[in-house]
Enzyme design. Structure first.
Site, PDB file in Angstrom:
ATOM      1  N   ASN A   1       0.887  -1.168   0.000  1.00  0.00           N
ATOM      2  CA  ASN A   1       0.000   0.000   0.000  1.00  0.00           C
ATOM      3  C   ASN A   1       0.923   1.217   0.000  1.00  0.00           C
ATOM      4  O   ASN A   1       2.113   1.095   0.297  1.00  0.00           O
ATOM      5  CB  ASN A   1      -0.975  -0.045   1.190  1.00  0.00           C
ATOM      6  CG  ASN A   1      -0.283   0.129   2.522  1.00  0.00           C
ATOM      7  OD1 ASN A   1       0.469   1.085   2.727  1.00  0.00           O
ATOM      8  ND2 ASN A   1      -0.517  -0.793   3.450  1.00  0.00           N
TER       9      ASN A   1
ATOM     10  N   ASN B   1      -7.489  -8.059   9.851  1.00  0.00           N
ATOM     11  CA  ASN B   1      -7.521  -8.707   8.548  1.00  0.00           C
ATOM     12  C   ASN B   1      -7.516 -10.234   8.613  1.00  0.00           C
ATOM     13  O   ASN B   1      -7.519 -10.898   7.572  1.00  0.00           O
ATOM     14  CB  ASN B   1      -6.334  -8.252   7.692  1.00  0.00           C
ATOM     15  CG  ASN B   1      -6.345  -6.757   7.468  1.00  0.00           C
ATOM     16  OD1 ASN B   1      -5.378  -6.071   7.774  1.00  0.00           O
ATOM     17  ND2 ASN B   1      -7.456  -6.234   6.974  1.00  0.00           N
TER      18      ASN B   1
ATOM     19  N   ARG C   1       0.829 -11.849   2.372  1.00  0.00           N
ATOM     20  CA  ARG C   1       0.045 -11.960   3.621  1.00  0.00           C
ATOM     21  C   ARG C   1      -0.694 -13.295   3.709  1.00  0.00           C
ATOM     22  O   ARG C   1      -1.308 -13.585   4.744  1.00  0.00           O
ATOM     23  CB  ARG C   1      -0.945 -10.795   3.750  1.00  0.00           C
ATOM     24  CG  ARG C   1      -0.275  -9.433   3.958  1.00  0.00           C
ATOM     25  CD  ARG C   1      -1.220  -8.408   4.575  1.00  0.00           C
ATOM     26  NE  ARG C   1      -1.586  -8.737   5.947  1.00  0.00           N
ATOM     27  CZ  ARG C   1      -2.441  -8.035   6.680  1.00  0.00           C
ATOM     28  NH1 ARG C   1      -3.004  -6.945   6.178  1.00  0.00           N
ATOM     29  NH2 ARG C   1      -2.748  -8.401   7.908  1.00  0.00           N
TER      30      ARG C   1
ATOM     31  N   HIS D   1      -8.599  -0.165   2.857  1.00  0.00           N
ATOM     32  CA  HIS D   1      -9.562  -0.991   3.597  1.00  0.00           C
ATOM     33  C   HIS D   1     -10.660  -0.064   4.114  1.00  0.00           C
ATOM     34  O   HIS D   1     -10.381   1.086   4.485  1.00  0.00           O
ATOM     35  CB  HIS D   1      -8.922  -1.643   4.835  1.00  0.00           C
ATOM     36  CG  HIS D   1      -8.095  -2.859   4.544  1.00  0.00           C
ATOM     37  ND1 HIS D   1      -6.881  -3.086   5.155  1.00  0.00           N
ATOM     38  CD2 HIS D   1      -8.321  -3.933   3.746  1.00  0.00           C
ATOM     39  CE1 HIS D   1      -6.383  -4.236   4.732  1.00  0.00           C
ATOM     40  NE2 HIS D   1      -7.234  -4.773   3.882  1.00  0.00           N
TER      41      HIS D   1
ATOM     42  N   ASP E   1     -11.954   0.087   6.954  1.00  0.00           N
ATOM     43  CA  ASP E   1     -11.715   0.606   8.313  1.00  0.00           C
ATOM     44  C   ASP E   1     -10.681   1.732   8.358  1.00  0.00           C
ATOM     45  O   ASP E   1     -10.387   2.270   9.414  1.00  0.00           O
ATOM     46  CB  ASP E   1     -11.369  -0.523   9.303  1.00  0.00           C
ATOM     47  CG  ASP E   1     -10.008  -1.151   9.064  1.00  0.00           C
ATOM     48  OD1 ASP E   1      -9.301  -0.748   8.128  1.00  0.00           O
ATOM     49  OD2 ASP E   1      -9.641  -2.071   9.830  1.00  0.00           O
TER      50      ASP E   1
ATOM     51  N   CYS F   1      -7.082  -1.442  13.005  1.00  0.00           N
ATOM     52  CA  CYS F   1      -6.435  -2.536  12.253  1.00  0.00           C
ATOM     53  C   CYS F   1      -5.726  -3.520  13.181  1.00  0.00           C
ATOM     54  O   CYS F   1      -5.507  -4.671  12.813  1.00  0.00           O
ATOM     55  CB  CYS F   1      -5.355  -2.014  11.317  1.00  0.00           C
ATOM     56  SG  CYS F   1      -5.828  -0.753  10.196  1.00  0.00           S
TER      57      CYS F   1
HETATM   58  N1  ARG Z   1       0.360  -3.435   5.793  1.00  0.00           N
HETATM   59  C1  ARG Z   1      -0.963  -3.966   5.954  1.00  0.00           C
HETATM   60  C2  ARG Z   1      -1.591  -4.175   4.585  1.00  0.00           C
HETATM   61  O1  ARG Z   1      -1.360  -3.388   3.705  1.00  0.00           O
HETATM   62  C3  ARG Z   1      -1.783  -3.060   6.806  1.00  0.00           C
HETATM   63  C4  ARG Z   1      -3.148  -3.590   7.113  1.00  0.00           C
HETATM   64  C5  ARG Z   1      -3.997  -2.639   7.872  1.00  0.00           C
HETATM   65  N2  ARG Z   1      -5.224  -3.239   8.231  1.00  0.00           N
HETATM   66  C6  ARG Z   1      -6.441  -2.685   8.159  1.00  0.00           C
HETATM   67  N3  ARG Z   1      -7.445  -3.347   8.646  1.00  0.00           N
HETATM   68  N4  ARG Z   1      -6.644  -1.539   7.577  1.00  0.00           N
HETATM   69  O2  ARG Z   1      -2.291  -5.118   4.350  1.00  0.00           O
END
Ligand code: ARG
Length: 263
Positions: free
Chosen positions: A18, A68, A87, A163, A165, A257
């Site tokens: 991201n 997540n 991930r 996301h 959230d 998160c």
């Molecule tokens: N580095 C993680 C990703 O890009 C951060 C996730 C953050 N989680 C969230 N629920 N917004 O997947």
């Protein structure tokens, strides 16, 4: 309230999935641990929440973002299908954790990406789900069948707010914080039609993850540096607790998160 968290023992910026993540802008392990411990303490004391822990795993630096892992609904755990290969290894660990605690494990069809509570938030009786950047709209339909609830799908338009959230925070069935530029026009209309008190947050506070707050009744826990959002919530009678989470902003995450609601 029960929350699942994961210590940042293996957290770091090891890849870039991201726009917040830059391998050249590493997190500080000591400071990250301190900020995470403080978040855990504030959540436990102020929400208040009972915190459950899943073990961090080497090679899975984003496992700290338990939102997540999937979605908990009654005795079911719907496991995430991560969009990014880096991930995907997290899923087996969360699945095992929930299975060992008696949850019924539900898998979605592999072809539909779904990143758990990060993209699916409850607002009273309604569920809102984000799609386009991480989760797929088809996954929402499957989840709606499993929950036997209506899910309203919202298209996300900014890579920075990838996301749901990160740009939307329900506080009750009638109140939510949101960052309008993160949604497409139709998604904004859907939100306006369903939530009577929709509070926009300014860009500089959206970038401080004002919308990525954890809510428990009248109590809200969020990152520092969001005075406008904080003031609006306080005017509505909420107690706002700020805790610094800058080390996690480097990975594109903040308070919400770092937690998964378990009930
Ligand atoms: N580095 C993680 C990703 O890009 C951060 C996730 C953050 N989680 C969230 N629920 N917004 O997947």
């Amino acid at each position: 309230m029960q929350l699942l968290m994961c210590q940042p023992s293996h957290y770091g910026i090891e890849y870039e999935i991201n726009p917040w993540m830059k391998r050249s802008r590493q997190s500080d392990a000591v400071l990250a641990a301190r900020q995470w411990n403080e978040l855990q303490r504030v959540l436990a004391e102020k929400l208040p929440a009972e915190i459950h822990l899943i073990d961090a795993m080497p090679g899975l630096p984003d496992m700290v973002f338990t939102a997540n892992a999937g979605l908990v609904w009654q005795n079911k755990f719907i496991v995430s299908n991560f969009r990014h290969e880096v991930r995907r290894g997290e899923a087996a660990h969360s699945e095992q954790w929930f299975r060992a605690r008696g949850f019924e494990i539900v898998q979605l069809p592999e072809k539909y990406y779904f990143e758990g509570e990060g993209d699916l938030l409850r607002c009273g009786e309604l569920w809102f789900a984000g799609y386009h950047i991480r989760s797929d709209i088809m996954a929402h339909q499957k989840v709606a069948e499993i929950l036997d609830r209506e899910i309203l799908s919202l298209e996300l338009t900014s890579g920075w707010f990838y996301h749901l959230d990160t740009c939307f925070c329900p506080l009750s069935d009638k109140i939510a914080l949101f960052y309008p530029p993160a949604f497409d026009d139709y998604a904004k209309t859907v939100l306006e039609e369903h939530i009577p008190d929709l509070i926009p947050v300014p860009a500089n506070e959206a970038e401080r993850f004002a919308c990525n707050a954890v809510v428990g009744g009248n109590n809200v826990v969020m990152n520092t540096g969001c005075p406008v959002a904080r003031g609006k919530l306080e005017d509505l009678g909420f107690n706002v607790y700020e805790t610094a989470l800058d080390e996690f902003l480097k990975a594109g995450g903040s308070a919400k998160c770092l937690t998964l609601i378990m009930g």
